[in-house]
Enzyme design. Structure first.
Site, mmCIF file in Angstrom:
data_model
loop_
_atom_site.group_PDB
_atom_site.id
_atom_site.type_symbol
_atom_site.label_atom_id
_atom_site.label_comp_id
_atom_site.label_asym_id
_atom_site.label_seq_id
_atom_site.Cartn_x
_atom_site.Cartn_y
_atom_site.Cartn_z
ATOM 1 N N GLU A 74 0.953 -1.251 0.078
ATOM 2 C CA GLU A 74 0.301 0.056 -0.423
ATOM 3 C C GLU A 74 1.323 1.439 0.258
ATOM 4 O O GLU A 74 0.676 1.941 0.933
ATOM 5 C CB GLU A 74 -1.209 0.081 1.192
ATOM 6 C CG GLU A 74 -1.646 -0.934 0.781
ATOM 7 C CD GLU A 74 -3.107 -0.717 2.364
ATOM 8 O OE1 GLU A 74 -4.040 -1.520 1.783
ATOM 9 O OE2 GLU A 74 -1.968 -0.593 3.850
ATOM 10 N N VAL A 75 1.881 1.628 -0.987
ATOM 11 C CA VAL A 75 2.891 3.096 -0.907
ATOM 12 C C VAL A 75 1.748 3.655 -2.430
ATOM 13 O O VAL A 75 1.382 2.665 -3.118
ATOM 14 C CB VAL A 75 3.744 2.215 -1.680
ATOM 15 C CG1 VAL A 75 4.842 3.442 -1.487
ATOM 16 C CG2 VAL A 75 4.505 1.458 -0.362
#
Ligand code: TNX
Length: 495
Positions: free
Chosen positions: A307-308
């Site tokens: 989740e970047v």
């Protein structure tokens, strides 16, 4: 006359139904996870206080004594010539396989390793739950070698005692990997020698603004030792390059502008990232991963990677590859969330599938590089999902997950082209944005934890939800004894 005919016809129907499958099937013994092979035979025996356990060492023998005491209140003793015997036998199958037989004279567990004996002890505890052990011959071994549970101690911190309790609950269902999610935006939970700011600042809060906390090096190693005695490997996760607000708030030099953000106590994801290309970034992750690897008994270090939103693919890959290098330089294997499949993975890496955000494609990329896969599909094994709309805590972004949803799936058919031979195992995940107390942990974990444990242990062909539900229900009586706060799922007919 008509009545007579009807009776005859009825009699015929009854005899056909009961002949159809030979003798009517006996209900399965109430065992979870169900063993690979179970044969009922002859008479069993009844446990009595003072019965003697004979074991190759006092530690494994002690697990029989303490387990039976916790489950039944019966006090066994260690000694020679007991009617409960544990023995090592090189002829038994695999590192975790065991054979258990019980007859009117007592019970015997044989395994090639103490680890195999330990798994067998959990089966014996379940057989002895109401003190009467049936006559049986069990031959057992796990389907997958990675049977894990992740506990997020970053969003809400859990003290060492709670983690040990969670380990005991895992061990009872033959789980063997505890993945500790040690760092996230809201907290940094493990001391790093030489970087006290990480825990002083980053460890000082949690979701909702509570006091947070962290493990000293000694406490981290104590957890690992406690787990290790129960044949559970601790996999520490340092989540990079995103989910790093706690680190960024602790060490200003990690930020591209050199300014530390405020500590974060909300529940958004994706907003933080280490500064790509800055020498301080690589120095930081090398230092942290080295210190963690040096104190980790097991072969794996998890580097996160999920989740970047703030980095380009190239920036993301640069940091993940630096982190992977720091892990292998310390002779550990890399574990990372599925997104890391977009980067170059060192040999021996594992990727963890969590389903959303292009999961299957990322996993396929990882597998093409030779990585193996841990299955953690959010819609099935994210224990932080609510059971239904009435669950008092939890999230719903991956749906609501009742016990049959957690149970009824086959890891080997989840992703096209990623079959049994590419799968290292199964891991459930308990994220703790909404989980504040140990009761909260237990309420979300039970009864789904034993359900997922069976997904990971029992051969697919031996599994059906109805049979599982019937086997699980009587087991809840020991959860009452242990004081476990479990969800009374309407899919189970509880005792
Ligand atoms: C997704 S799945 C996350 C976590 C959250 C969780 C909440 C994954 C690798 N990341 O950061 O805590 O959802 O359910």
């Amino acid at each position: 006359m008509r009545v007579v005919w009807r009776r005859l016809l009825l009699g015929l129907v009854i005899s056909v139904t009961s002949c159809g499958s030979g003798t009517p099937a006996e209900p399965q013994l109430s065992l979870v996870p169900y063993p690979a092979s179970v044969t009922r035979q002859g008479e069993g025996f009844t446990l009595a206080s003072g019965d003697v356990v004979t074991a190759p060492d006092a530690t494994i023998g002690g697990f029989v004594v303490s387990g039976v005491l916790a489950d039944t209140g019966v006090e066994l003793a260690l000694g020679a010539g007991g009617r409960i015997k544990l023995d090592l036998d090189a002829a038994q199958a695999g590192p975790e396989g065991y054979e258990l037989t019980a007859d009117e004279n007592g019970a015997r567990i044989s395994a090639a390793t103490v680890e195999g004996l330990f798994r067998g002890v959990q089966t014996l505890r379940q057989l002895a739950r109401d003190r009467t052990v049936p006559g049986v011959r069990i031959s057992d071994r796990p389907r997958f070698r990675w049977r894990g549970a992740m506990l997020d101690v970053a969003r809400h911190f859990r003290p060492v005692e709670d983690v040990k309790r969670f380990i005991d609950l895992m061990a009872a269902y033959k789980l063997n990997v505890l993945h500790l999610h040690l760092t996230d935006d809201q907290g940094w939970r493990v001391a790093i020698p030489g970087r006290p700011e990480l825990t002083e600042v980053g460890g000082s809060t949690e979701v909702g603004g509570g006091p947070g906390g962290f493990y000293t090096v000694e406490q981290y190693m104590d957890i690992a030792a406690y787990a290790g005695l129960r044949f559970i490997t601790v996999v520490p996760e340092i989540d990079l390059p995103g989910h790093t607000n706690a680190a960024l708030a602790s060490l200003p030099e990690l930020n591209c502008d050199g300014v530390a953000p405020e500590p974060y106590t909300g529940i958004k994801v994706g907003f933080s990232a280490l500064c790509p290309g800055k020498p301080e970034t690589e120095r930081f992750l090398t230092k942290v991963l080295t210190e963690v690897a040096l104190r980790t008994v097991g072969p794996y270090v998890h580097i996160g990677g999920d989740e970047v939103e703030k980095l380009s693919d190239a920036e993301y890959a640069q940091i993940v590859e630096q982190a992977a290098h720091a892990v292998t330089a310390n002779r550990k294997q890399v574990v990372a969330w599925q997104e890391a499949g977009k980067t170059a993975l060192p040999p021996g890496s594992l990727v963890q599938y969590w389903q959303t955000n292009g999961g299957p494609e990322d996993v396929e990329r990882a597998v093409a590089q030779g990585a193996r896969v841990i299955m953690s599909p959010a819609s099935k094994v994210y224990l932080d999902m609510k059971y239904d709309d009435t669950t008092r805590i939890g999230q719903t972004w991956a749906g609501t997950t009742e016990i049959d949803d957690a149970y009824d799936w086959d890891p080997a058919t989840l992703i096209d082209g990623v079959g049994e031979d590419r799968i290292e195992g199964v891991e459930m995940a308990l994220w703790t944005e909404t989980v504040v107390t140990l009761d909260d942990v237990e309420h979300l974990a039970f009864p789904r934890l034993p359900a997922v444990a069976e997904v990971a242990w029992t051969p697919q062909g031996e599994r059906s939800f109805d049979a599982f539900a019937a086997r699980l229900a009587p087991i809840a009586t020991v959860w009452d004894r242990w004081g476990v706060d479990y969800h009374r799922s309407p899919r189970i007919t509880w005792p």
